[in-house]
Scaffold this active site. Structure first.
Site, short mmCIF file in Angstrom:
data_model
loop_
_atom_site.label_atom_id
_atom_site.label_comp_id
_atom_site.label_asym_id
_atom_site.label_seq_id
_atom_site.Cartn_x
_atom_site.Cartn_y
_atom_site.Cartn_z
N ARG A 157 12.70 -2.66 -3.66
CA ARG A 157 12.77 -3.08 -5.17
C ARG A 157 12.91 -4.81 -5.23
O ARG A 157 13.14 -5.03 -6.33
CB ARG A 157 13.88 -2.31 -6.03
CG ARG A 157 13.42 -0.91 -6.00
CD ARG A 157 14.29 -0.12 -7.05
NE ARG A 157 15.46 -0.44 -6.99
CZ ARG A 157 16.10 0.55 -6.12
NH1 ARG A 157 15.72 1.33 -5.65
NH2 ARG A 157 17.39 0.26 -6.28
N HIS A 168 5.77 -3.64 5.48
CA HIS A 168 5.18 -3.45 4.02
C HIS A 168 6.24 -4.37 3.03
O HIS A 168 7.49 -4.50 3.18
CB HIS A 168 5.58 -2.15 3.46
CG HIS A 168 4.86 -1.59 2.32
ND1 HIS A 168 4.96 -2.57 0.98
CD2 HIS A 168 3.99 -0.48 2.13
CE1 HIS A 168 3.87 -1.95 0.19
NE2 HIS A 168 3.24 -0.91 0.67
N TYR A 185 7.85 -3.68 -3.22
CA TYR A 185 7.09 -3.13 -4.17
C TYR A 185 6.94 -4.21 -5.50
O TYR A 185 6.29 -4.31 -6.22
CB TYR A 185 7.44 -1.90 -4.92
CG TYR A 185 7.00 -0.84 -3.92
CD1 TYR A 185 5.75 -0.61 -3.28
CD2 TYR A 185 8.05 0.52 -3.61
CE1 TYR A 185 5.49 0.44 -2.60
CE2 TYR A 185 7.61 1.51 -2.97
CZ TYR A 185 6.18 1.46 -2.43
OH TYR A 185 6.02 2.42 -1.59
N HIS A 210 0.91 -5.10 -1.90
CA HIS A 210 -0.17 -4.53 -3.11
C HIS A 210 -0.57 -5.69 -3.62
O HIS A 210 0.25 -6.79 -4.33
CB HIS A 210 0.75 -3.87 -3.84
CG HIS A 210 1.46 -2.48 -3.27
ND1 HIS A 210 2.11 -1.51 -4.22
CD2 HIS A 210 0.86 -1.91 -2.37
CE1 HIS A 210 2.46 -0.61 -3.10
NE2 HIS A 210 1.75 -0.80 -2.02
N GLU A 263 -3.55 -3.97 0.36
CA GLU A 263 -3.70 -2.24 0.47
C GLU A 263 -4.79 -2.28 -0.89
O GLU A 263 -4.42 -2.57 -2.06
CB GLU A 263 -2.43 -1.92 0.09
CG GLU A 263 -2.38 -0.36 0.11
CD GLU A 263 -0.78 0.31 0.19
OE1 GLU A 263 0.17 -0.58 0.60
OE2 GLU A 263 -0.99 1.44 -0.14
N ASP A 283 -5.27 2.94 2.06
CA ASP A 283 -4.61 4.16 1.56
C ASP A 283 -5.25 5.41 1.29
O ASP A 283 -5.97 5.06 0.15
CB ASP A 283 -3.49 3.80 0.65
CG ASP A 283 -2.53 4.83 0.42
OD1 ASP A 283 -2.84 5.92 0.12
OD2 ASP A 283 -1.18 4.33 0.31
N HIS A 313 -4.58 6.63 -2.30
CA HIS A 313 -4.87 5.52 -3.31
C HIS A 313 -6.59 5.49 -3.44
O HIS A 313 -6.81 5.54 -4.60
CB HIS A 313 -4.40 4.13 -2.97
CG HIS A 313 -2.98 4.04 -2.78
ND1 HIS A 313 -2.30 2.72 -2.60
CD2 HIS A 313 -1.98 4.92 -3.03
CE1 HIS A 313 -1.13 2.95 -2.56
NE2 HIS A 313 -0.73 4.26 -3.10
N HIS A 357 -3.00 3.92 5.52
CA HIS A 357 -1.94 4.70 5.32
C HIS A 357 -2.38 6.12 4.78
O HIS A 357 -3.47 6.38 4.05
CB HIS A 357 -1.38 4.27 3.44
CG HIS A 357 -0.91 3.10 3.96
ND1 HIS A 357 -0.21 2.26 2.89
CD2 HIS A 357 -0.27 2.29 5.04
CE1 HIS A 357 0.38 1.25 3.12
NE2 HIS A 357 0.71 1.17 4.62
N ASP A 361 -1.76 8.11 -8.11
CA ASP A 361 -0.84 7.34 -7.04
C ASP A 361 0.51 8.29 -6.85
O ASP A 361 1.42 7.90 -6.90
CB ASP A 361 -0.47 5.88 -7.19
CG ASP A 361 0.15 5.53 -5.97
OD1 ASP A 361 0.25 6.18 -5.04
OD2 ASP A 361 0.47 4.18 -6.00
N HIS A 389 1.99 10.59 -3.88
CA HIS A 389 1.38 11.08 -2.46
C HIS A 389 1.86 12.48 -2.42
O HIS A 389 3.00 12.90 -2.86
CB HIS A 389 2.29 10.14 -1.48
CG HIS A 389 2.04 8.73 -1.73
ND1 HIS A 389 2.39 7.84 -0.82
CD2 HIS A 389 1.17 8.10 -2.49
CE1 HIS A 389 1.89 6.56 -1.00
NE2 HIS A 389 1.05 6.61 -2.14
N GLU A 410 2.76 8.05 4.57
CA GLU A 410 3.77 7.73 3.49
C GLU A 410 4.25 8.89 2.70
O GLU A 410 4.10 8.92 1.52
CB GLU A 410 3.25 6.76 2.75
CG GLU A 410 3.02 5.26 3.50
CD GLU A 410 2.52 4.15 2.60
OE1 GLU A 410 1.21 4.56 2.18
OE2 GLU A 410 3.04 3.21 2.45
ZN ZN Z 1 1.04 4.99 -3.05
FE FE Z 2 0.13 2.86 0.83
FE FE Z 3 2.07 0.58 -0.29
#
Ligand code: ZN
Ligand code: FE
Ligand code: FE
Length: 288
Positions: free
Chosen positions: A45, A75, A78, A115, A150, A184, A187, A219, A232, A234, A264
């Protein structure tokens, strides 16, 4: 090498916590049959990253070499949004990426995935332009890390739902040769690309629009939602709408088999161990 890595060349792994350091992530990966992994470069975060521990990172480098690891897929946080309408958010993203990439010079030749961002009402074209601007500012030529865009589900105003948008970013950057794509599966499925029943068609489309040589990592996530839901969420491998058979085709595909594959899925460590074993098994199994 463990039984699993000898049987299959797949570089398979999952997200691991960096809390105990880098070499420790390598040990954890080995303990669950993984031969790559992902980690957040800082609190997902946002916030500051711990100072780099050169010895710890060197220990991970030797562990990876001794155990035939594939490339790692770090990664970005976010909260990074290089195309936010708020200048301070864009500024945080740029500084975080620059700092992360500097630190990753201690783990050279791996990947850094981010992202692309959400344009929040400015429009996808404005978003693409802002992302390119930021990347060109941050990416110094000679960095040993390839930065991956991504593929996104298209939730809200996310940029990067279509292969075309990703291509516009790759094309619009002066630093384009330092960039690649991380696909991904959840995604793209949520974004409307049918990797379950038409993997060939999706890869052909990716090749036509972007070029498969730009595809650097996967991913692997099943999806809680049907094709094109733009949600989105998972799901564990085989428990969602994509399904285990499709993941078998994905890990067996010669165009994908050499890429690092990161889970993930909603799992603890033992769940990841089982999924890694399941996918290694699927890679060896011919379709009935
Ligand atoms: Zn995701
Ligand atoms: Fe991902
Ligand atoms: Fe991601």
């Amino acid at each position: 090498m463990t039984e699993g890595t000898r049987d299959s060349q797949l570089a398979l792994g999952c997200h691991l916590s960096v809390a105990q350091g880098f070499a420790s992530m390598g040990q954890t990966a080995l303990s669950i049959g993984a031969t790559t992994f992902a980690f957040f470069t800082r609190n997902p975060r946002g916030g500051n990253a711990k100072p780099a521990d050169e010895k710890d990172m060197a220990a991970l480098r030797s562990l990876m070499q001794e155990n035939g690891f594939g490339k790692l897929v770090a990664h970005a946080p976010y909260t990074m949004n290089l195309c936010s309408a708020k200048p301070d958010v864009v500024d945080f993203g740029r500084r975080a990426m620059a700092e992360d990439l500097r630190r990753l010079e201690l783990l050279p030749n791996n990947y850094y995935n981010f992202h692309p961002g959400s344009h929040v009402g400015q429009g996808a074209q404005a978003g693409v332009a802002l992302i390119c601007q930021a990347l060109d500012e941050v990416l110094a030529p000679g960095f040993a890390t390839t930065v991956l865009l991504e593929t996104m589900a298209g939730k809200g105003s996310e940029v990067g739902r279509t292969f075309e948008e990703l291509q516009q970013i790759l094309e619009g950057c002066a630093c384009g040769d330092q960039l690649g794509v991380c696909l991904d599966t959840c995604h793209v499925w949520d974004g409307g690309y049918d990797v379950r029943d038409d993997l060939d068609g999706v890869l052909a489309e990716f090749d036509r629009v972007i070029g498969l040589d730009r595809l650097k990592a996967l991913h692997l996530n099943d999806s809680k939602n049907p094709l094109g839901a733009h949600k989105d969420r998972h799901e564990k491998i085989g428990e969602g709408h994509i399904g285990l058979e499709a993941f078998g085709r994905i890990v067996r595909d010669p165009r994908l088999a050499s890429l690092p594959m990161i889970l993930e899925t909603p799992n603890e460590l033992d769940g990841y161990r089982q999924e890694i074993a399941l996918l290694r098994e699927a890679a060896r199994t011919k379709e009935a």
